[in-house]
Write a protein that holds these residues in place. Sequence first.
Motif: not given
Length: 469
Positions: A49-50, A116, A120, A226
């Motif tokens: 996903i990253f 994170t 996002t 993500y």
Amino acid sequence: MDDAILTAEAAAETRPPADPKRPYTVGTLRYSLFEVFVVSAWVILGGNIFGMLGSLVPTLLPLTLERFGASGALIGLVVGSIPAAMNFVMNPILSTASDRTRTRWGRRIPYLVFATPFVTLFLILIGWITPITGYVHAHFFPGMEIGTLGIALVCVFSVVFQFFNLIVGSIYYYIFADVIPHQFIGRFMAGLNLAGTAGGFLFNFFVMPYIVDYAPAVFTGIGLLYLVCFMLMCFFVKEGEYPPPKAVQRQGLPVAKRLAEWIGIYFRQCYRHWFFTFLFLGTALNNASTVCRGTFNLLFATKELQMTAGQFGKVMAVGAVVSAGVVVLTGYLMDRLHPLRVFVASGVIVIAANVWGYFYVTDYASFFVVGIAISVVYAVQFVSNGPVFIELFPPDKFGQFSSANAMMNSVLLIFANYFGGVAIDRFGYRFIFVWDTIFTVGATAALLFVYVRWKQLGGAEHYTPPPTD
């Protein structure tokens, strides 16, 4: 002698107790075979996903900036130069800091959890940049030229996004060495590569067609995906315990002197041994060897060989499919032969393929054969590169040494990209074979020195990194 005794005692303290039900170990972690599979799956999911972010942002940013009237120079600065400069500065700091971090959640996970949500948030803001610009223009800066305002907002959002994204990018790849048993690292890297290939196919096939017209929805969806997947990875992947880091700075010194001392220690530890310097140099030369092919291969095929872009695409597609099968085999070979042996051997094959290609690639058929061969070997090098570092870098300074390697790569690539273009202008597109050969010969020679020294340091069974303190 006292330091050696303390090191041995620390190693003994962190060695997990024998447990026949969980025979696979890394640090203080102990797994059953099923648990190895589960933790690998979580790490691969997070990385997959990253990786989508790495495709999404560079694709949309140039289009968005161009739509607001940005020049090509500004696009290159925002999309490429600024992130590279930030990485050059941030990577050593973050990598070394994470090596020395000790928390109840581990030394890598806290950085990932912190960054994170911000990744996002600013990813979603980049996707909504057009309506945001319209709103800000209408309510706050009605007298400002909307194109200038849009460019300013894109620059702010993208730079802040890159700041937090680099925190994740600098730390995530160190998780492999900390939580994956090293006897499985080759197969893990093969699985990561295959998952990335599948994810890239799905992204390009199902998402890419909508990235321009439905940017807000696409960026929001991938951003939330993500956030959920990466946070779940951080929750379910548990790090082990680490010995306390050694003190490297004297308290009470002025900040400037402490910073200078830290920089001096960093460079002494990373570059004091020729073993590591030649390892950094070998991987940097290997990466530089692909510069001309990566940039000018399509032009060589279409301009000199009179191929169509469709024919070139078929060669690349077949190469990707064949490489996927070879990657699986490579993962098993690395776990049995050692990744350093695989990496050095792949360089010899690249040299042979380029020499043959320079003299005999004259049409679509011959380009097809050499293109597939080189694609496969490049895939082997990509998969074996990370495991080489995991096996050879000092475990307690893995992030620090990875950042030192990245710094040497960055410096060399700055010059290689420019002078590669100069060489093509001077000698023509066929020079891609010569360029690749010259740099791969240099890389292989440096890695052969590393291989000989590695054998002297114990080889596959008893290797111990040279002392760095």
